[in-house]
Structures are given as C-alpha cells and as structure tokens.
Design a protein around this motif. Structure first.
Motif, PDB file in Angstrom:
ATOM      1  N   LEU A  66       0.790  -1.385   0.623  1.00 43.83           N
ATOM      2  CA  LEU A  66       0.027   0.687   0.146  1.00 43.83           C
ATOM      3  C   LEU A  66       0.599   1.247   0.353  1.00 43.83           C
ATOM      4  CD1 LEU A  66      -2.581  -1.254   2.404  1.00 43.83           C
ATOM      5  CD2 LEU A  66      -2.823  -0.941  -0.045  1.00 43.83           C
ATOM      6  N   GLU A  67       1.877   1.093   0.728  1.00 48.52           N
ATOM      7  CA  GLU A  67       2.745   1.809   0.541  1.00 48.52           C
ATOM      8  C   GLU A  67       3.643   2.828  -0.345  1.00 48.52           C
ATOM      9  OE1 GLU A  67       6.429   4.603   2.997  1.00 48.52           O
ATOM     10  OE2 GLU A  67       5.938   2.135   3.763  1.00 48.52           O
ATOM     11  N   SER A  68       3.563   2.017  -1.146  1.00 54.03           N
ATOM     12  CA  SER A  68       4.261   1.809  -2.850  1.00 54.03           C
ATOM     13  C   SER A  68       3.161   2.097  -3.767  1.00 54.03           C
ATOM     14  CB  SER A  68       4.863   0.553  -2.731  1.00 54.03           C
ATOM     15  OG  SER A  68       5.606   0.639  -2.715  1.00 54.03           O
ATOM     16  N   LEU A  69       1.572   2.070  -3.539  1.00 54.64           N
ATOM     17  CA  LEU A  69       0.942   2.323  -4.103  1.00 54.64           C
ATOM     18  C   LEU A  69       0.761   4.058  -4.153  1.00 54.64           C
ATOM     19  CD1 LEU A  69      -1.843   2.055  -5.547  1.00 54.64           C
ATOM     20  CD2 LEU A  69      -3.214   1.415  -3.575  1.00 54.64           C
ATOM     21  N   ALA A  70       0.776   4.285  -2.623  1.00 59.69           N
ATOM     22  CA  ALA A  70       0.073   5.425  -2.133  1.00 59.69           C
ATOM     23  C   ALA A  70       0.953   6.427  -2.687  1.00 59.69           C
ATOM     24  CB  ALA A  70       0.143   5.559  -0.452  1.00 59.69           C
ATOM     25  N   THR A  71       2.571   6.136  -2.622  1.00 58.31           N
ATOM     26  CA  THR A  71       4.053   6.819  -3.104  1.00 58.31           C
ATOM     27  C   THR A  71       3.779   7.350  -4.610  1.00 58.31           C
ATOM     28  OG1 THR A  71       4.857   6.321  -1.353  1.00 58.31           O
ATOM     29  CG2 THR A  71       6.486   7.146  -2.814  1.00 58.31           C
ATOM     30  N   ALA A  72       3.197   6.385  -5.187  1.00 57.61           N
ATOM     31  CA  ALA A  72       3.569   6.214  -6.577  1.00 57.61           C
ATOM     32  C   ALA A  72       2.529   6.856  -7.347  1.00 57.61           C
ATOM     33  CB  ALA A  72       3.755   4.813  -7.450  1.00 57.61           C
ATOM     34  N   GLU A  73       1.051   6.583  -6.596  1.00 55.33           N
ATOM     35  CA  GLU A  73      -0.038   6.897  -7.978  1.00 55.33           C
ATOM     36  C   GLU A  73      -0.601   8.894  -6.580  1.00 55.33           C
ATOM     37  OE1 GLU A  73      -1.048   6.385  -9.943  1.00 55.33           O
ATOM     38  OE2 GLU A  73      -0.278   4.257 -10.029  1.00 55.33           O
ATOM     39  N   GLY A  74      -0.391   8.752  -5.509  1.00 50.86           N
ATOM     40  CA  GLY A  74      -0.831   9.870  -4.688  1.00 50.86           C
ATOM     41  C   GLY A  74      -1.747   9.714  -4.139  1.00 50.86           C
ATOM     42  N   TRP A  75      -2.155   9.804  -2.352  1.00 46.09           N
ATOM     43  CA  TRP A  75      -2.368   8.952  -2.181  1.00 46.09           C
ATOM     44  C   TRP A  75      -4.650   9.488  -2.468  1.00 46.09           C
ATOM     45  CZ3 TRP A  75      -5.215  12.585   1.865  1.00 46.09           C
ATOM     46  CH2 TRP A  75      -4.609  13.380   2.347  1.00 46.09           C
ATOM     47  N   ARG A  76      -4.409  10.934  -2.571  1.00 48.88           N
ATOM     48  CA  ARG A  76      -5.670  11.998  -2.984  1.00 48.88           C
ATOM     49  C   ARG A  76      -6.028  11.822  -4.160  1.00 48.88           C
ATOM     50  NH1 ARG A  76      -7.794  15.078   0.164  1.00 48.88           N
ATOM     51  NH2 ARG A  76      -6.556  16.955   1.370  1.00 48.88           N
ATOM     52  N   ASN A  77      -5.543  10.928  -4.252  1.00 49.57           N
ATOM     53  CA  ASN A  77      -5.876  10.290  -5.910  1.00 49.57           C
ATOM     54  C   ASN A  77      -6.644   8.782  -6.128  1.00 49.57           C
ATOM     55  OD1 ASN A  77      -4.939  12.428  -7.830  1.00 49.57           O
ATOM     56  ND2 ASN A  77      -3.666  11.512  -8.221  1.00 49.57           N
ATOM     57  N   VAL A  78      -5.920   8.553  -4.573  1.00 46.64           N
ATOM     58  CA  VAL A  78      -6.504   6.374  -4.464  1.00 46.64           C
ATOM     59  C   VAL A  78      -7.694   6.849  -3.389  1.00 46.64           C
ATOM     60  CG1 VAL A  78      -6.130   4.667  -2.891  1.00 46.64           C
ATOM     61  CG2 VAL A  78      -4.633   6.025  -4.760  1.00 46.64           C
ATOM     62  N   VAL A  79      -7.498   7.877  -2.398  1.00 46.33           N
ATOM     63  CA  VAL A  79      -8.328   8.384  -1.532  1.00 46.33           C
ATOM     64  C   VAL A  79      -8.700   9.106  -1.180  1.00 46.33           C
ATOM     65  CG1 VAL A  79      -9.268   7.397   0.720  1.00 46.33           C
ATOM     66  CG2 VAL A  79      -7.777   6.293  -0.721  1.00 46.33           C
ATOM     67  N   PRO A  80     -10.090  10.592  -2.119  1.00 47.06           N
ATOM     68  CA  PRO A  80      -9.893  11.675  -1.970  1.00 47.06           C
ATOM     69  C   PRO A  80     -11.224  12.222  -1.035  1.00 47.06           C
ATOM     70  CG  PRO A  80     -11.097  10.271  -3.523  1.00 47.06           C
ATOM     71  CD  PRO A  80     -10.598   9.533  -3.204  1.00 47.06           C
ATOM     72  N   GLU A  81     -11.588  11.030  -0.493  1.00 47.94           N
ATOM     73  CA  GLU A  81     -12.201  11.933   0.989  1.00 47.94           C
ATOM     74  C   GLU A  81     -11.034  11.654   1.861  1.00 47.94           C
ATOM     75  OE1 GLU A  81     -13.271   7.274   0.621  1.00 47.94           O
ATOM     76  OE2 GLU A  81     -12.945   8.430  -0.888  1.00 47.94           O
ATOM     77  N   ALA A  82     -10.562  11.042   2.117  1.00 51.10           N
ATOM     78  CA  ALA A  82      -9.337  11.260   3.091  1.00 51.10           C
ATOM     79  C   ALA A  82      -8.654  12.680   3.460  1.00 51.10           C
ATOM     80  CB  ALA A  82      -8.192  10.162   3.251  1.00 51.10           C
ATOM     81  N   ASP A  83      -8.914  13.441   5.173  1.00 50.73           N
ATOM     82  CA  ASP A  83      -8.928  15.463   4.768  1.00 50.73           C
ATOM     83  C   ASP A  83      -7.054  15.231   5.251  1.00 50.73           C
ATOM     84  OD1 ASP A  83     -11.153  16.124   5.392  1.00 50.73           O
ATOM     85  OD2 ASP A  83     -11.284  15.086   7.734  1.00 50.73           O
ATOM     86  N   THR A  84      -6.567  14.192   5.525  1.00 52.40           N
ATOM     87  CA  THR A  84      -4.745  14.142   5.516  1.00 52.40           C
ATOM     88  C   THR A  84      -4.274  12.620   5.015  1.00 52.40           C
ATOM     89  OG1 THR A  84      -4.753  12.940   7.792  1.00 52.40           O
ATOM     90  CG2 THR A  84      -5.174  14.923   7.613  1.00 52.40           C
ATOM     91  N   GLU A  85      -2.862  12.420   4.593  1.00 51.70           N
ATOM     92  CA  GLU A  85      -2.377  10.743   4.504  1.00 51.70           C
ATOM     93  C   GLU A  85      -2.417   9.945   5.444  1.00 51.70           C
ATOM     94  OE1 GLU A  85       1.709   9.748   2.234  1.00 51.70           O
ATOM     95  OE2 GLU A  85       1.830  11.894   3.495  1.00 51.70           O
TER      96      GLU A  85
END
Length: 94
Positions: A60-79
């Motif tokens: 998951l960390e590799s996914l979020a780093t590469a794609e940007g966490w806002r693109n994966v989980v836009p409803e989250a307020d923070t990383e």
C-alpha cells in the motif's frame, strides 16, 4: 477485452464519476490477476468503468507514494487518514 464483476463501494464509484478519484485499486488475486487495459469492471446495476493503465505495486505504501494518496482516497483529509482507508490484506495491488 474481458469483463470483471467488482465489489461496489458507492463512495469510491461516485468519486470516480465526479473525477475526484483517478485510481481504483483491487487486490491482484486469482480473480483480477489477468486484468489489463481496456477491460471493464462491472458494478452491478450501478454502472461500470473501463480499465485504463494497469500498474502493480508490492504494498500500500508503494501504491500511495506512486499514485498520490489523494488520487486513491480523495475523501481522506490527510495522508495519515488515507492509510486507514487503504487497509487491505497484504498482497500485490493492481
């Protein structure tokens, strides 16, 4: 092109329709291991999406780093919050 039945997560699907969510993730299990660009993910009567680019990540960390966490989980307020939304079994992600 193949069609796959996908689990409906209404908030994620609506975020994709509004263009807020640009990355949809699935576990690369036996069911999804053959997914490729141009395939379709069907969400029952709610609708479907066409698969764009397929990228595989070891965790998951590799996914979020590469794609940007806002693109994966836009409803989250923070990383930090986004990682709680991304809690999935440890396996390759598509």
């Amino acid at each position: 092109m193949a069609t796959f039945d996908a689990t409906l997560h209404i908030q994620a699907f609506e975020s994709m329709e509004r263009g807020l969510k640009t990355v949809y993730t699935v576990i690369a299990n036996d069911e999804y291991s053959m997914i490729s660009s141009g395939d379709r993910l069907e969400f029952g009567s709610y609708g479907s999406i066409t698969v764009g680019t397929v990228r595989r990540y070891p965790d998951l960390e590799s996914l979020a780093t590469a794609e940007g966490w806002r693109n994966v989980v836009p409803e989250a307020d923070t990383e930090a919050v986004s990682y709680t939304h991304l809690t999935l079994p440890t396996s390759d992600l598509v």
